[in-house]
Design a protein around this motif. Structure first.
Motif, mmCIF file in Angstrom:
data_model
loop_
_atom_site.group_PDB
_atom_site.id
_atom_site.type_symbol
_atom_site.label_atom_id
_atom_site.label_comp_id
_atom_site.label_asym_id
_atom_site.label_seq_id
_atom_site.Cartn_x
_atom_site.Cartn_y
_atom_site.Cartn_z
ATOM 1 N N TYR A 8 30.021 50.580 38.699
ATOM 2 C CA TYR A 8 31.043 49.306 38.954
ATOM 3 C C TYR A 8 30.620 48.426 38.351
ATOM 4 N N TYR A 9 30.803 47.186 37.575
ATOM 5 C CA TYR A 9 30.410 46.631 36.552
ATOM 6 C C TYR A 9 31.363 45.488 36.323
ATOM 7 N N CYS A 10 30.134 43.070 36.374
ATOM 8 C CA CYS A 10 31.019 42.918 36.747
ATOM 9 C C CYS A 10 31.327 42.278 35.148
ATOM 10 N N LEU A 15 32.638 42.339 45.668
ATOM 11 C CA LEU A 15 33.592 42.440 46.220
ATOM 12 C C LEU A 15 34.118 43.432 47.038
ATOM 13 N N ASP A 36 35.790 39.152 36.332
ATOM 14 C CA ASP A 36 36.138 40.607 36.722
ATOM 15 C C ASP A 36 35.393 41.632 37.325
ATOM 16 N N TRP A 37 35.872 42.219 38.082
ATOM 17 C CA TRP A 37 35.181 43.687 37.902
ATOM 18 C C TRP A 37 35.752 45.260 37.761
ATOM 19 N N GLU A 43 24.847 42.859 39.277
ATOM 20 C CA GLU A 43 25.177 43.443 39.898
ATOM 21 C C GLU A 43 24.783 44.315 41.448
ATOM 22 N N ILE A 99 37.864 40.490 46.537
ATOM 23 C CA ILE A 99 37.546 39.679 45.642
ATOM 24 C C ILE A 99 37.762 38.435 45.882
ATOM 25 N N ARG A 109 34.941 49.302 37.204
ATOM 26 C CA ARG A 109 34.374 50.490 37.239
ATOM 27 C C ARG A 109 34.683 51.882 36.292
ATOM 28 N N CYS A 160 28.344 40.046 42.247
ATOM 29 C CA CYS A 160 27.656 39.987 40.933
ATOM 30 C C CYS A 160 26.965 38.083 41.034
#
Length: 116
Positions: A94-96, A81, A36-37, A6, A70, A39, A22
């Motif tokens: 925030y995570y991918c 995002l 997906d994203w 990310e 997205i 958080r 990402c």
């Protein structure tokens, strides 16, 4: 092996915008994968923010609907995002993420801080 990286986080004032990206690499999976994203805010559980299918169908959590967007670029193996009208409560890492052959893969996360 799947790798997700990310970028794009940072500090932004309330009402501002940020764009997270990402980059996916590894197994030749991206074009057929749902991306997906998520958080995670301090002291809270990780939550799904937005998701996009291989065909481009989008899902958003109620908390970000109409503010976050997205998108994916299968040619570049990236998922983005776009976040607008940011609020202090959007502050989080925030995570991918994606799931491949029943295994969940995560990026390292990028910090988004919304503060004046």
């Amino acid at each position: 092996q799947v790798q997700l990286v990310e970028s794009g986080g940072g500090l932004v004032q309330p009402g501002g915008s940020l764009r997270l990206s990402c980059a996916a690499s590894g197994s030749n999976f991206f074009s057929s994968a749902r991306m997906d994203w998520y958080r995670q805010a301090p002291g809270k559980e990780r939550e799904l923010v937005a998701s996009i299918s291989d065909s481009g169908s989008e899902i958003y959590s109620d908390s970000v609907k109409d503010r976050f967007f997205i998108s994916r670029d299968n040619a570049k193996n990236t998922v983005n995002l776009q976040m607008s009208s940011l609020k202090p409560e959007d502050t989080a890492v925030y995570y991918c993420s994606t799931t491949l052959f029943r295994s969940k893969y995560w990026g390292q996360g990028t910090q988004v801080t919304v503060s004046s």
